[in-house]
Each structure stands twice: as structure tokens, then as C-alpha cells.
Design an enzyme around this catalytic site. Structure first.
Site, short mmCIF file in Angstrom:
data_model
loop_
_atom_site.label_atom_id
_atom_site.label_comp_id
_atom_site.label_asym_id
_atom_site.label_seq_id
_atom_site.Cartn_x
_atom_site.Cartn_y
_atom_site.Cartn_z
CE LYS A 83 -1.92 2.85 3.00
NZ LYS A 83 -1.72 3.84 2.09
N GLY A 87 6.91 5.44 7.87
CA GLY A 87 5.73 6.68 7.96
C GLY A 87 5.92 7.14 9.44
CB SER A 88 3.43 9.07 11.26
OG SER A 88 2.42 8.20 11.70
CB THR A 89 6.27 7.87 15.74
OG1 THR A 89 7.66 8.32 15.31
CG2 THR A 89 6.22 7.24 17.17
CD GLU A 136 13.04 6.10 8.66
OE1 GLU A 136 12.48 6.87 9.21
OE2 GLU A 136 13.09 5.91 7.21
CB CYS A 156 12.96 10.19 7.90
SG CYS A 156 11.42 9.34 6.96
CD GLU A 179 8.48 13.78 12.08
OE1 GLU A 179 9.49 13.28 11.36
OE2 GLU A 179 7.57 12.96 12.38
#
Length: 541
Positions: free
Chosen positions: A212, A265-267, A293, A327, A425
């Protein structure tokens, strides 16, 4: 059929083309850009080697000209995701048994297709739909993706070559099996290379994949799949679905055959996916591999002995290339008081010299951020800095989304080392600088370590070797990729394996054999040559 211990081509990093005025590559990519800009494409799902159109579509536009539609893509329903899983599992029967050199040949061919006939197209796609300058597109969608494919083939052979000791009485062998079941790749908008690497590295090791991509990267994802098809990836090995991420993920992770997540992607999203896997753990046939990551709040620390011009360049390049949407982008900096005025003057001079606009104009250093949501978030933080007493914007601070999502490169100086933009962030062209007393270096290093939940990249600039060593030791846990006298971006496959810990991910180092090892399940085989016929050991006598 003949057998052999096959050697693959020695991996080398793809040379970065300059795209200088008058160069053939510049003319080629500009021609591809114009043709693609003026042609609307339709991107279906890709399941079992077939294009699947659902009729439920969304449009794709360029961030630097959001009214210009470049194409549409089709949204999956639950049944399409279920079909992707089923066809992947069916494809696994043959793919997992295919000799490794046949898999290697496919992905080596993919690398050469990108290096040659697809180079201008994949770069132009990245320029159009992700608003990258030609240099940023070249180092990402061309060179880094080529490097991932080439080096991963070499790492695969290195892994297979790693075997246990044997004796005259028994032959010990390790078989590196693909995971049992199917894997799930979730990829971000900001790097075409990451989007190509996450599904392909798992497939290279014999796994089958449901992929995806980010909704904001589908345009170049289509080029990646065109490359994989031409390179010979068999039907069903990599299946691509677009649409509601929650629905797609629920269907994938509800399957008992789910065996691995490869995520960038995002944490917050990664933690939510990890939690969902944990909640479903009793349903799976195996423990799923989880590799991610995620975010970063990446730092630059300058020592009082640092060259101020080098520090300024590290800031302007590290914070503002690709509009800070890396990132690894520098988003907080700690500058000693003795060099601050020189650093400040040079940073302001550099930022004021930036040109901003469409990537088609190759004199532009800055283009647009990815979408309106990102624009609105960044504008909110910039407005906050304008209003807050403990923050000052020294350059930039303007924004305009009338044509494209343009945020001026912005430098905030704060007197509060825990100011919100020192900790949060932002993922945009905003860096916050804290000026510290030049004699408080050790205390500042501890501040850097304790300010952020993230631990992805960071940089120290100094000429004093003792200061460099102190930073290397004090900051050992807050950056998975640590740079000495350089900006904290620009990791190269085969040279700087990439990944961070803490809230920045599992640190499985994309661009190394360490990552590929997560996508195999070794089987130990011991073959005994003379089998015992009596249970009695000598001690019984």
C-alpha cells in the site's frame, strides 16, 4: 539442469547525473516532464499481474500547482484486498521455490531499467507529484532505488553464503527460507526509493507482498510497478492496493497468514499497527516480523571550534532540501554564542538567495510541501512563533497556497531549548535554533539527548577532536545515523545503512544485510553420515 555457486555483479553506487544546463539528461527529463504534465494517467490496482479498475477514483495533482490534475487512481474495496492476499499466497507456492539466482536476475534487471530507459520517467514522475527538484529526484528515485536493488542482491548472496561449521561426521547447513505466509509493505510519499525498496527487498528473499503506497506517491509508484513487470516479477508476487488505510490494514492483519510488516511513516501510525498486531497475535500462524522506520527530530550541534560557514551550509542544506520533508532533515540546531553571528548572517544570506517554485524551473532550490494538510500544520507553527515571546523568526515565515503549497524556508531562533518547535516533528522547511553559551558544551549535549523522543539522525561540527569524541559518546543513543562535520541527511546505500531507534523505529538498517535478514526464517539442517545404532554412551560402562 546445470548447477553452480553463482557470483552476482559486484554492486556499485549509481553515479549521480548533474543535469547541468545543456546536458542530455536535463533535456531528456524536461521532455518527459512536459509530456507527463500534459497527459492524464489512470492508475488501477495491480492484483495477480492484472490491472483492476474499481470505478471509485480520486485525482492526483502536483503540490506546486494543486489545480492541475495529472491523473486518477482507483480505490480498493475489502474484496480487492482479500483477493490480493489470496493471490499472493497462491503465487508463493512457486515464488518461494524459485532458485535465488532467478530472483536476483529479475531485480538486477529492474535496476538497469531504472538506470536506462526509465530514468527520465521515474524522475519526472517524482518531480511532478512529489514536487522534488531534479537533483532531489535523481538522488532518490533513480540512484538510491538502483542502489537498493543492486546492493540487496549482493547482500542476499552474502547471507546465503553464511553457513555454520561442519565436521567429518556431520554436514551442517542453513537454509534461509522466506517467511511462511505473506508480507505487508506500507510506504511513504517522500522517497520513491523507499517505496520501491520495501516491497522488493522482501520479494527478493522469496516472500510475497501486499503493498500500500502513500496516496501522495501513487504517480511514481505506478512507474515502479511498470519496471517490476518489465523486469519479470511474476504475477501475484507484489500486489498493489490503494485506498482507505484503516480498512486495508484491518483486512491484512486479520489474516492468519500475515507474517510481516515493512513500514516507513509516522511514529503514531507505526505504534498503532504494532498494537493491532499484538491484539491479533493469537490468530497468526507465526509471529509476524515488524520492521519500521518512523519519525525524527534531527539535530545539528556546533562546537565553539566549528567553522561557522560549514555550520551554516549544514543548516541550509540539511534543513531545506526537499522542503525539509526527509525523515533525516535537520529541524533543531544548537549553536555556540561565539560563532552565532557569523552563522546567522550566512544562513540569512543563503535562505534569501533561494528561488522557490515549480521543479520544472531548474533554478528553483525550493518547491512545495506535499499537500494542504502539511501546509496548514506548518503555517500554524510559524504563526505561533510569530506570536510567542520566546521565539523569533529571523528569515522566512511567509506562506501561500493559492497556486501551490508553498512554505518559505523559515528559521526560528528561540531562548527556550524546550520550545515546541525544538521538540515537535514538523516535516517541513522549518528549523529552530537555540544559541547556547560557548562554555556550556557538555550541558548542551545532555540537553540534545533529552529533548526529543526520536533518535534518527544527528550531526556534530567541530575541529576539536575531544569535543567530537564527547559528542559521539554522549549522543550515542539519540541518533542511529550520526554525522561528524556534515549535515545529517544523505545516507547512501552500501555506505551508510539507515535507521534509528527510540521513537524513530526498529533500526533494522535499510540498505544493509541486517534488513534482509528480517525477511527470512532460517532452517538448520544437520546431516549425520554414520548414524548411531546403540543408545549406550561410554560413561555407562
Amino acid at each position: 539442469m546445470g548447477k553452480g555457486f553463482f557470483n552476482v555483479p559486484i554492486a556499485i553506487n549509481e553515479p549521480v547525473k548533474t543535469y547541468a544546463p545543456g546536458s542530455p539528461e536535463r533535456e531528456e527529463v524536461l521532455q518527459a516532464y512536459k509530456e507527463m504534465w500534459n497527459t492524464k494517467i489512470d492508475v488501477p490496482l495491480y492484483i495477480n499481474g492484472k490491472d483492476v479498475s474499481t470505478g471509485n477514483t480520486k485525482t492526483m495533482s502536483a503540490p506546486h500547482d494543486h489545480q492541475h490534475v495529472v491523473g486518477t487512481y482507483h480505490l480498493a474495496e475489502k474484496s480487492h484486498v482479500e483477493e490480493a492476499i489470496a493471490t499472493a499466497l497462491e503465487a508463493r507456492k512457486n515464488w518461494s521455490q524459485l532458485p535465488w539466482e532467478q530472483r536476483a536476475g529479475i531485480f538486477l534487471k529492474a535496476a538497469e531499467l531504472i538506470a536506462g530507459p526509465y530514468r527520465a520517467k521515474i524522475n519526472a514522475a517524482t518531480m511532478i507529484a512529489q514536487s522534488k527538484t531534479i537533483h532531489q529526484a535523481e538522488i532518490d528515485s533513480a540512484c538510491e532505488l538502483i542502489d537498493f536493488l543492486r546492493f540487496n542482491v549482493q547482500y542476499m548472496t552474502d547471507i546465503y553464503h553464511d553457513q555454520p561449521e561442519s565436521t567429518s561426521s556431520a554436514w551442517n547447513r542453513l537454509e534461509y527460507r522466506p517467511l511462511e505466509g505473506f508480507t505487508y509493505a506500507v510506504t511513504p510519499f517522500n522517497f520513491t526509493a523507499i517505496a520501491g525498496n520495501l516491497p522488493s527487498c522482501m520479494a527478493m528473499m522469496g516472500n510475497v507482498v501486499v503493498w500500500k503506497p502513500s496516496d501522495s506517491q501513487i504517480y511514481s509508484a505506478k512507474v515502479i510497478m511498470d519496471v517490476f513487470k518489465e523486469a519479470g516479477v511474476p504475477d501475484g508476487v507484489i500486489n498493489v492496493v490503494f485506498g482507505d488505510p484503516a480498512m486495508i490494514t484491518d483486512v491484512v492483519m486479520d489474516s492468519p497468514d500475515f507474517s510481516g510488516l515493512h513500514f516507513t511513516g509516522s511514529t503514531f501510525i507505526f505504534k498503532e499497527l504494532w498494537k493491532k498486531i499484538g491484539n491479533n497475535i493469537h490468530n497468526y500462524k507465526t509471529y509476524p516480523r515488524i520492521v519500521g522506520e518512523t519519525g525524527g527530530k534531527d539535530f545539528i550541534v556546533a562546537h565553539k571550534t566549528a567553522n561557522p560557514i560549514q555550520v551554516a551550509t549544514a543548516i541550509t542544506r540539511g534543513a531545506f532540501e526537499f522542503q525539509g520533508q526527509k525523515c533525516s532533515a535537520a529541524s533543531r540546531a544548537y549553536i555556540p554564542s561565539n560563532i552565532w553571528e557569523t552563522v546567522k548572517d550566512r544562513v540569512i544570506e543563503d535562505v534569501n538567495s533561494f528561488k522557490m517554485g515549480s521543479p520544472e524551473d531548474m533554478s528553483n532550490f525550493i518547491t512545495a510541501v506535499i499537500h494542504e494538510g502539511s501546509f496548514d500544520k506548518l503555517a500554524k507553527y510559524i504563526d505561533g512563533a510569530k506570536a510567542d515571546a520566546d521565539a523569533e523568526i529571523i528569515v522566512g515565515g511567509n506562506y501561500d497556497k493559492s497556486k501551490g503549497y508553498f512554505i518559505e524556508p523559515t528559521v526560528i531562533v528561540t531562548t527556550n531549548p524546550k520550545y515546541t518547535t525544538m521538540c515537535t516533528e514538523l516535516f517541513g522547511p522549518v528549523i529552530t535554533i537555540y544559541v547556547y553559551d560557548e562554555n556550556n558544551y557538555s550541558e548542551t549535549l545532555k540537553l540534545v539527548d533529552g529533548t526529543s523522543e526520536y533518535a534518527l539522525t544527528g550531526a556534530i561540527l567541530a575541529t576539536d577532536r575531544y569535543a567530537i569524541q564527547e559528542a559521539t559518546k554522549t549522543l550515542q543513543n539519540c541518533a542511529g545515523n550520526f554525522y561528524i562535520n556534515d549535515k545529517p541527511t544523505g545516507a547512501v546505500v552500501g555506505q551508510q545503512p539507515f535507521g534509528g531507534a527510540r521513537a524513530s523505529g526498529t533500526n533494522d538498517k535499510a540498505g544493509s544485510a541486517l534488513n534482509l535478514l528480517r525477511w527470512v526464517s532460517p532452517r538448520m539442517i544437520k546431516e549425520t553420515f554414520v548414524t548411531p545404532t546403540d543408545y549406550r554412551y561410554p560413561f555407562l560402562g
